[in-house]
Design an enzyme around this catalytic site. Structure first.
Site, PDB file in Angstrom:
ATOM      1  N   CYS A  78      42.071  29.277  61.156  1.00  0.00           N
ATOM      2  CA  CYS A  78      42.544  28.129  60.393  1.00  0.00           C
ATOM      3  C   CYS A  78      41.674  26.924  60.636  1.00  0.00           C
ATOM      4  CB  CYS A  78      43.984  27.807  60.790  1.00  0.00           C
ATOM      5  SG  CYS A  78      44.641  26.348  59.972  1.00  0.00           S
ATOM      6  N   PHE A 112      40.543  37.382  43.611  1.00  0.00           N
ATOM      7  CA  PHE A 112      40.541  38.839  43.468  1.00  0.00           C
ATOM      8  C   PHE A 112      39.256  39.336  42.808  1.00  0.00           C
ATOM      9  CE2 PHE A 112      45.138  37.756  43.428  1.00  0.00           C
ATOM     10  CZ  PHE A 112      45.507  38.430  44.585  1.00  0.00           C
ATOM     11  N   ARG A 155      36.800  41.563  42.864  1.00  0.00           N
ATOM     12  CA  ARG A 155      36.507  42.854  43.480  1.00  0.00           C
ATOM     13  C   ARG A 155      36.815  43.966  42.480  1.00  0.00           C
ATOM     14  NH1 ARG A 155      41.515  41.629  47.388  1.00  0.00           N
ATOM     15  NH2 ARG A 155      43.187  42.725  46.305  1.00  0.00           N
ATOM     16  N   GLU A 156      36.215  45.110  42.723  1.00  0.00           N
ATOM     17  CA  GLU A 156      36.459  46.308  41.922  1.00  0.00           C
ATOM     18  C   GLU A 156      36.217  46.055  40.436  1.00  0.00           C
ATOM     19  OE1 GLU A 156      40.447  47.218  42.997  1.00  0.00           O
ATOM     20  OE2 GLU A 156      39.943  47.853  45.033  1.00  0.00           O
ATOM     21  N   GLY A 157      35.205  45.239  40.141  1.00  0.00           N
ATOM     22  CA  GLY A 157      34.808  45.015  38.760  1.00  0.00           C
ATOM     23  C   GLY A 157      35.709  44.087  37.970  1.00  0.00           C
ATOM     24  N   ARG A 158      36.586  43.348  38.636  1.00  0.00           N
ATOM     25  CA  ARG A 158      37.490  42.452  37.921  1.00  0.00           C
ATOM     26  C   ARG A 158      37.616  41.128  38.666  1.00  0.00           C
ATOM     27  NH1 ARG A 158      42.573  42.292  40.434  1.00  0.00           N
ATOM     28  NH2 ARG A 158      42.889  43.888  42.028  1.00  0.00           N
TER      29      ARG A 158
END
Length: 273
Positions: A114, A256, A258-261
């Protein structure tokens, strides 16, 4: 197994896999304390400003980036010199530069998890950015975004060795990696990157994309805003406060990735199809 790299450390471990047990040596990312001390021309006795848990390496960048993203210095000319030791960094401010009055009232004791854990209240969280972002600029092709996480991962040497470290990468609008910094603390990784840009005279970074291997938290979005980076992309989810800050600042916030999106949470006008 030996490790000449100060960012990693070998440890003894036991691996259980498929009913088999074997002894092994693992490389771990190092997490050690670093104290940031600041001295002024009027008061050459250094004052402890912060204690953070970080991965050794790029400590001068970390200290410079921390001072900049906290709004304590506004440009590299306000830093007269930086001296690094094993467990502390001393920053000497230029003549005429003073620590803000609010600094002694703020607690900058941080962990690797943090960046603002020691702050007293939400009112003290916000630093004043040097200026507004340019509305709608720059433009980033949507086809570039899915390639950012892979490019970041391929450049993460310490992550490849340990599997346990965060990264912050600065990309150009073609998706080419310009600069990378790693650290066990995601906020430290960003401070190291911003500090390197500051010391190289490359701020504001108004034509770049910041990609982090973490969630998009308030403190990371604010650090990007202080560096005037208009597009922030994260492998993980954003927090509600991060989205609020991005909307308020007209920053493009992507989560998000990642994974092509990817998901756009703010500033979608900068993303072109």
């Amino acid at each position: 197994m030996t490790s000449p790299d100060p960012r990693t450390r070998p440890v003894a471990a036991v691996l259980y896999r498929g009913g088999e047990v074997s002894a092994r040596r693992d490389l771990l990312a190092v997490e050690d304390p670093l104290e940031i001390r600041v001295a002024t021309a009027d008061d050459p006795e250094p004052r402890r400003l912060s204690m953070t848990m970080r991965t050794p390496g790029d400590d001068a960048d970390l200290a410079a980036g921390f001072l900049y993203t906290e709004g304590i210095v506004r440009n590299r000319e306000q830093i007269a010199g930086i001296t690094c030791s094993e467990d502390h960094v001393r920053v000497d401010l230029a003549a005429g530069v003073r620590l803000p009055e609010a600094v002694p009232k703020r607690s900058f004791v941080m962990t690797s998890a943090c960046g603002v854990c020691g702050r007293a209240s939400l009112d003290n969280l916000r630093a004043q950015p040097p200026g507004p972002l340019t509305p709608g600029l720059p433009q980033l092709a949507a086809t570039v975004v899915p390639g950012l996480p892979g490019a970041l991962l391929r450049a993460q040497a310490t992550f490849a060795a340990t599997g346990g470290i965060h990264a912050a990468g600065l990309f150009d609008l073609r998706g080419e990696l310009r600069l990378l910094r790693e650290d066990v603390g995601r906020h430290n990784a960003v401070d190291k990157l911003v500090g390197a840009l500051l010391l190289a005279g490359q701020l504001p970074a108004s034509d770049a994309v910041l990609m982090v291997s973490a969630r998009a938290s308030f403190e990371l979005v604010q650090k990007a805003l202080m560096a005037q980076i208009p597009i922030f992309a994260a492998v993980g989810a954003p927090s509600s406060l991060a989205v609020e800050l991005a909307v308020e600042a007209d920053m493009t916030l992507l989560g998000f990735v990642r994974e092509g999106r990817f998901t756009v949470y703010s500033g979608g006008i900068r993303i072109t199809r």
